[in-house]
Design a protein around this motif. Structure first.
Motif, PDB file in Angstrom:
ATOM      1  N   CYS A  38      32.596  33.458  42.780  1.00  0.00           N
ATOM      2  CA  CYS A  38      32.649  34.289  43.981  1.00  0.00           C
ATOM      3  C   CYS A  38      34.056  34.453  44.544  1.00  0.00           C
ATOM      4  CB  CYS A  38      31.707  33.724  45.043  1.00  0.00           C
ATOM      5  SG  CYS A  38      31.961  31.988  45.378  1.00  0.00           S
ATOM      6  N   GLY A  39      35.051  34.264  43.705  1.00  0.00           N
ATOM      7  CA  GLY A  39      36.416  34.452  44.170  1.00  0.00           C
ATOM      8  C   GLY A  39      36.808  35.918  44.189  1.00  0.00           C
ATOM      9  N   ASP A  40      37.682  36.257  45.091  1.00  0.00           N
ATOM     10  CA  ASP A  40      38.207  37.620  45.162  1.00  0.00           C
ATOM     11  C   ASP A  40      39.455  37.712  44.294  1.00  0.00           C
ATOM     12  OD1 ASP A  40      36.296  38.567  47.005  1.00  0.00           O
ATOM     13  OD2 ASP A  40      37.435  37.702  48.670  1.00  0.00           O
ATOM     14  N   PRO A  41      39.579  38.775  43.514  1.00  0.00           N
ATOM     15  CA  PRO A  41      40.787  38.948  42.700  1.00  0.00           C
ATOM     16  C   PRO A  41      42.039  38.934  43.574  1.00  0.00           C
ATOM     17  CG  PRO A  41      39.115  40.547  42.083  1.00  0.00           C
ATOM     18  CD  PRO A  41      38.630  39.876  43.341  1.00  0.00           C
ATOM     19  N   PHE A  42      43.129  38.455  43.000  1.00  0.00           N
ATOM     20  CA  PHE A  42      44.407  38.445  43.708  1.00  0.00           C
ATOM     21  C   PHE A  42      45.521  38.615  42.689  1.00  0.00           C
ATOM     22  CE2 PHE A  42      43.187  34.083  42.779  1.00  0.00           C
ATOM     23  CZ  PHE A  42      44.341  33.525  42.240  1.00  0.00           C
ATOM     24  N   HIS A  43      46.706  38.954  43.183  1.00  0.00           N
ATOM     25  CA  HIS A  43      47.862  39.129  42.307  1.00  0.00           C
ATOM     26  C   HIS A  43      49.114  38.632  43.030  1.00  0.00           C
ATOM     27  CE1 HIS A  43      47.640  42.837  44.703  1.00  0.00           C
ATOM     28  NE2 HIS A  43      48.948  42.815  44.653  1.00  0.00           N
ATOM     29  N   VAL A  44      50.182  38.483  42.283  1.00  0.00           N
ATOM     30  CA  VAL A  44      51.448  38.098  42.903  1.00  0.00           C
ATOM     31  C   VAL A  44      51.779  39.156  43.946  1.00  0.00           C
ATOM     32  CG1 VAL A  44      53.917  37.755  42.510  1.00  0.00           C
ATOM     33  CG2 VAL A  44      52.253  36.834  40.865  1.00  0.00           C
TER      34      VAL A  44
ATOM     35  N   VAL B 158      50.601  35.284  47.929  1.00  0.00           N
ATOM     36  CA  VAL B 158      50.647  34.703  46.585  1.00  0.00           C
ATOM     37  C   VAL B 158      52.030  34.954  45.999  1.00  0.00           C
ATOM     38  CG1 VAL B 158      49.683  34.783  44.254  1.00  0.00           C
ATOM     39  CG2 VAL B 158      48.174  35.035  46.250  1.00  0.00           C
ATOM     40  N   LYS B 159      52.707  33.887  45.626  1.00  0.00           N
ATOM     41  CA  LYS B 159      54.051  33.986  45.058  1.00  0.00           C
ATOM     42  C   LYS B 159      54.074  33.784  43.546  1.00  0.00           C
ATOM     43  CE  LYS B 159      56.533  34.850  48.637  1.00  0.00           C
ATOM     44  NZ  LYS B 159      57.256  36.117  48.709  1.00  0.00           N
ATOM     45  N   GLN B 160      53.139  32.996  43.036  1.00  0.00           N
ATOM     46  CA  GLN B 160      53.126  32.704  41.606  1.00  0.00           C
ATOM     47  C   GLN B 160      51.715  32.299  41.190  1.00  0.00           C
ATOM     48  OE1 GLN B 160      55.906  29.632  40.586  1.00  0.00           O
ATOM     49  NE2 GLN B 160      55.718  29.988  38.402  1.00  0.00           N
ATOM     50  N   ILE B 161      51.326  32.657  39.971  1.00  0.00           N
ATOM     51  CA  ILE B 161      50.015  32.304  39.416  1.00  0.00           C
ATOM     52  C   ILE B 161      50.227  31.792  37.993  1.00  0.00           C
ATOM     53  CG2 ILE B 161      47.709  33.117  38.782  1.00  0.00           C
ATOM     54  CD1 ILE B 161      48.317  35.608  40.613  1.00  0.00           C
ATOM     55  N   SER B 162      49.586  30.680  37.669  1.00  0.00           N
ATOM     56  CA  SER B 162      49.574  30.188  36.293  1.00  0.00           C
ATOM     57  C   SER B 162      48.140  29.893  35.887  1.00  0.00           C
ATOM     58  CB  SER B 162      50.401  28.911  36.143  1.00  0.00           C
ATOM     59  OG  SER B 162      51.766  29.168  36.352  1.00  0.00           O
ATOM     60  N   ALA B 163      47.742  30.394  34.717  1.00  0.00           N
ATOM     61  CA  ALA B 163      46.451  30.018  34.128  1.00  0.00           C
ATOM     62  C   ALA B 163      46.624  28.642  33.507  1.00  0.00           C
ATOM     63  CB  ALA B 163      46.043  31.020  33.061  1.00  0.00           C
TER      64      ALA B 163
ATOM     65  N   ALA C 121      44.881  37.429  38.908  1.00  0.00           N
ATOM     66  CA  ALA C 121      43.711  36.614  38.568  1.00  0.00           C
ATOM     67  C   ALA C 121      42.482  37.320  39.103  1.00  0.00           C
ATOM     68  CB  ALA C 121      43.843  35.220  39.188  1.00  0.00           C
ATOM     69  N   ASP C 122      41.473  37.473  38.241  1.00  0.00           N
ATOM     70  CA  ASP C 122      40.270  38.181  38.663  1.00  0.00           C
ATOM     71  C   ASP C 122      38.987  37.424  38.329  1.00  0.00           C
ATOM     72  OD1 ASP C 122      39.996  38.486  35.934  1.00  0.00           O
ATOM     73  OD2 ASP C 122      40.193  40.671  35.962  1.00  0.00           O
ATOM     74  N   GLY C 123      39.113  36.181  37.875  1.00  0.00           N
ATOM     75  CA  GLY C 123      37.938  35.394  37.537  1.00  0.00           C
ATOM     76  C   GLY C 123      37.574  35.446  36.076  1.00  0.00           C
TER      77      GLY C 123
ATOM     78  N   VAL D  97      46.879  27.385  38.849  1.00  0.00           N
ATOM     79  CA  VAL D  97      47.785  26.816  39.841  1.00  0.00           C
ATOM     80  C   VAL D  97      48.442  28.011  40.508  1.00  0.00           C
ATOM     81  CG1 VAL D  97      49.837  25.424  40.283  1.00  0.00           C
ATOM     82  CG2 VAL D  97      48.182  24.686  38.546  1.00  0.00           C
ATOM     83  N   VAL D  98      48.277  28.116  41.835  1.00  0.00           N
ATOM     84  CA  VAL D  98      48.759  29.262  42.588  1.00  0.00           C
ATOM     85  C   VAL D  98      49.741  28.768  43.648  1.00  0.00           C
ATOM     86  CG1 VAL D  98      48.104  31.209  44.062  1.00  0.00           C
ATOM     87  CG2 VAL D  98      46.559  30.444  42.231  1.00  0.00           C
ATOM     88  N   THR D  99      50.905  29.389  43.688  1.00  0.00           N
ATOM     89  CA  THR D  99      51.878  29.077  44.734  1.00  0.00           C
ATOM     90  C   THR D  99      51.692  30.059  45.872  1.00  0.00           C
ATOM     91  OG1 THR D  99      53.444  28.263  43.081  1.00  0.00           O
ATOM     92  CG2 THR D  99      54.323  28.767  45.261  1.00  0.00           C
TER      93      THR D  99
END
Length: 127
Positions: A15-21, A70-75, A102-104, A120-122
């Protein structure tokens, strides 16, 4: 202020909402499970993560709600191993791969021995 936040793949998938840098997000955060993160990510990476994004638990006094960018995203992809004396598998030997969004869905990996376990999200916030 900048924080590294753990986002479980199952919570994002559910149930997460997509997000981007660059996205503005409002997230409920719980104190990070350092023991679990250390086993999965290693001590050095786990030590940088203060919070875990939370959708399902009832809020407690330990939870905070933040508005942040959101500043940074790592899978994060990890192997599942069984430690000596244990009867269950747990993630270990994780590899982080930078993403722009990230979209799930499960991000691809070039290593078939590892499964996607989260992000891991900054975040950057004024709080």
């Amino acid at each position: 202020m900048r924080w590294n936040v753990w986002v479980d793949e199952w919570q994002m998938e559910c149930c997460g909402d997509p997000f981007h840098v660059g996205s503005a997000v409002t997230w409920t955060l719980a104190p990070a499970d350092r023991e679990w993160l250390t086993r999965a990510l290693g001590e050095e990476t786990a030590a940088t993560i203060e919070w875990g994004e939370e959708h399902h638990d009832e809020p407690t006094a330990a939870h905070i709600t933040v508005e942040a960018q959101v500043k940074q995203i790592s899978a994060v992809h990890a192997r599942h191993v069984q430690a000596e004396g244990e009867t269950y598998l747990h993630p270990a030997d994780a590899v982080l791969t930078p993403l722009t969004s990230a979209d799930g869905s499960r991000p691809p990996t070039s290593d078939d021995d590892r499964d996607f376990i989260g992000y891991v999200v900054t975040l950057e916030t004024d709080q």
